[in-house]
Scaffold this motif. Sequence first.
Motif, PDB file in Angstrom:
ATOM      1  N   GLU A  88      33.148  23.667  19.155  1.00 38.12           N
ATOM      2  CA  GLU A  88      34.295  24.300  18.070  1.00 38.12           C
ATOM      3  C   GLU A  88      33.678  25.339  17.327  1.00 38.12           C
ATOM      4  N   ARG A  89      34.134  26.591  17.164  1.00 34.73           N
ATOM      5  CA  ARG A  89      33.421  27.906  16.561  1.00 34.73           C
ATOM      6  C   ARG A  89      34.596  28.187  15.374  1.00 34.73           C
ATOM      7  N   THR A  90      33.932  28.660  14.401  1.00 33.31           N
ATOM      8  CA  THR A  90      34.594  29.569  13.334  1.00 33.31           C
ATOM      9  C   THR A  90      33.741  30.350  12.730  1.00 33.31           C
ATOM     10  N   SER A  91      34.454  31.652  12.902  1.00 34.73           N
ATOM     11  CA  SER A  91      33.435  32.748  12.637  1.00 34.73           C
ATOM     12  C   SER A  91      34.362  33.701  11.728  1.00 34.73           C
ATOM     13  N   VAL A  92      33.596  34.403  10.694  1.00 35.92           N
ATOM     14  CA  VAL A  92      33.964  34.995   9.686  1.00 35.92           C
ATOM     15  C   VAL A  92      33.094  36.534   9.675  1.00 35.92           C
ATOM     16  N   THR A  93      33.940  37.564   9.715  1.00 41.66           N
ATOM     17  CA  THR A  93      33.149  38.901   9.632  1.00 41.66           C
ATOM     18  C   THR A  93      33.248  39.507   8.411  1.00 41.66           C
ATOM     19  N   ASN A 146      26.550  44.716  18.544  1.00 42.63           N
ATOM     20  CA  ASN A 146      25.914  45.949  17.498  1.00 42.63           C
ATOM     21  C   ASN A 146      24.798  45.090  16.619  1.00 42.63           C
ATOM     22  N   TRP A 147      24.288  44.144  17.153  1.00 38.75           N
ATOM     23  CA  TRP A 147      23.125  43.272  16.413  1.00 38.75           C
ATOM     24  C   TRP A 147      22.571  42.399  17.213  1.00 38.75           C
ATOM     25  N   SER A 148      21.473  41.703  16.819  1.00 38.01           N
ATOM     26  CA  SER A 148      20.544  40.892  17.653  1.00 38.01           C
ATOM     27  C   SER A 148      21.336  39.425  17.917  1.00 38.01           C
ATOM     28  N   ASP A 149      21.305  38.967  19.143  1.00 36.33           N
ATOM     29  CA  ASP A 149      22.323  37.573  19.279  1.00 36.33           C
ATOM     30  C   ASP A 149      21.206  36.454  18.693  1.00 36.33           C
ATOM     31  N   PRO A 196      33.381  45.061   3.529  1.00 33.92           N
ATOM     32  CA  PRO A 196      32.919  46.282   4.417  1.00 33.92           C
ATOM     33  C   PRO A 196      31.644  46.149   4.848  1.00 33.92           C
ATOM     34  N   GLU A 197      30.727  45.199   4.585  1.00 35.52           N
ATOM     35  CA  GLU A 197      29.363  45.531   4.570  1.00 35.52           C
ATOM     36  C   GLU A 197      28.837  45.102   6.232  1.00 35.52           C
ATOM     37  N   GLY A 198      29.720  44.386   6.887  1.00 36.65           N
ATOM     38  CA  GLY A 198      29.288  43.877   8.025  1.00 36.65           C
ATOM     39  C   GLY A 198      28.630  42.701   8.039  1.00 36.65           C
ATOM     40  N   GLY A 199      28.116  42.174   9.344  1.00 32.59           N
ATOM     41  CA  GLY A 199      27.604  40.764   9.340  1.00 32.59           C
ATOM     42  C   GLY A 199      28.577  39.929   9.534  1.00 32.59           C
ATOM     43  N   VAL A 200      28.213  38.593  10.141  1.00 31.39           N
ATOM     44  CA  VAL A 200      28.975  37.651  10.759  1.00 31.39           C
ATOM     45  C   VAL A 200      28.390  36.250  10.034  1.00 31.39           C
ATOM     46  N   ARG A 201      29.291  35.328   9.924  1.00 25.69           N
ATOM     47  CA  ARG A 201      28.957  33.715   9.749  1.00 25.69           C
ATOM     48  C   ARG A 201      29.883  33.301  10.848  1.00 25.69           C
ATOM     49  N   VAL A 202      29.055  32.386  11.735  1.00 27.32           N
ATOM     50  CA  VAL A 202      29.552  31.545  13.014  1.00 27.32           C
ATOM     51  C   VAL A 202      29.042  30.171  12.621  1.00 27.32           C
ATOM     52  N   HIS A 203      30.139  29.235  12.371  1.00 23.63           N
ATOM     53  CA  HIS A 203      29.805  27.810  12.362  1.00 23.63           C
ATOM     54  C   HIS A 203      30.279  27.145  13.690  1.00 23.63           C
ATOM     55  N   GLY A 245      26.224  20.146  14.041  1.00 18.41           N
ATOM     56  CA  GLY A 245      26.782  21.549  13.574  1.00 18.41           C
ATOM     57  C   GLY A 245      25.540  22.656  13.490  1.00 18.41           C
ATOM     58  N   TRP A 246      26.138  23.926  13.423  1.00 16.52           N
ATOM     59  CA  TRP A 246      24.999  24.923  13.202  1.00 16.52           C
ATOM     60  C   TRP A 246      25.606  25.911  12.646  1.00 16.52           C
ATOM     61  N   LEU A 247      25.057  26.515  11.722  1.00 11.56           N
ATOM     62  CA  LEU A 247      25.638  27.836  10.839  1.00 11.56           C
ATOM     63  C   LEU A 247      24.716  29.004  11.300  1.00 11.56           C
ATOM     64  N   PHE A 248      25.247  29.977  11.913  1.00  9.78           N
ATOM     65  CA  PHE A 248      24.326  31.266  12.314  1.00  9.78           C
ATOM     66  C   PHE A 248      25.007  32.453  11.442  1.00  9.78           C
ATOM     67  N   GLN A 249      24.164  33.262  10.841  1.00 13.62           N
ATOM     68  CA  GLN A 249      24.472  34.418  10.002  1.00 13.62           C
ATOM     69  C   GLN A 249      23.646  35.671  10.339  1.00 13.62           C
ATOM     70  N   THR A 250      24.324  36.739  10.035  1.00 13.31           N
ATOM     71  CA  THR A 250      23.726  38.093  10.260  1.00 13.31           C
ATOM     72  C   THR A 250      24.089  38.928   9.275  1.00 13.31           C
ATOM     73  N   VAL A 251      23.157  40.036   9.060  1.00 17.90           N
ATOM     74  CA  VAL A 251      23.673  40.984   8.059  1.00 17.90           C
ATOM     75  C   VAL A 251      24.387  42.008   8.572  1.00 17.90           C
ATOM     76  N   GLY A 252      24.629  42.419   9.904  1.00 13.79           N
ATOM     77  CA  GLY A 252      25.289  43.301  10.589  1.00 13.79           C
ATOM     78  C   GLY A 252      26.063  42.795  11.594  1.00 13.79           C
ATOM     79  N   GLY A 253      26.572  43.880  12.531  1.00 19.19           N
ATOM     80  CA  GLY A 253      27.353  43.357  13.616  1.00 19.19           C
ATOM     81  C   GLY A 253      28.600  42.710  13.643  1.00 19.19           C
TER      82      GLY A 253
END
Length: 115
Positions: A53-58, A85-88, A61-68, A99-107
């Motif tokens: 199961e995937r839940t993602s939020v972009t 446009n960012w590291s995997d 305007p600053e960019g970045g993602v949160r994927v649970h 569960g696992w939460l992955f976050q970036t500050v861009g992409g």
Amino acid sequence: MNAFTSFAAATTAAAVLAIGLAGGATAAGHTPSAHDGVTERAAASGTAPACIERTSVTNKPEGGVRVHLRNFCGRTMHVKVVVKNWSDSGCKSMPNGSGWLFQTVGGRYDRTVVC
């Protein structure tokens, strides 16, 4: 069993059936399974199954993602989050039910794949 558990079980069963039908049977009548590695190798380069199961939020305007991610596959899965446009994320081992939460500050979130 609640409605969500029933849905997850039905989705897992459908995914297993689809893999079995797509894999076909060999001349000896053996259908490849995850136990002999044939199905694992075929899936290793593709999108993660629906039982992840995937839940993602972009963030805008600053960019970045949160994927649970949550694993309802009935076994340990190895997954990676692909970000445009960012590291995997790198490959993450997820035991069943975790569960696992992955976050970036861009992409931007692209997809989740098995690895």
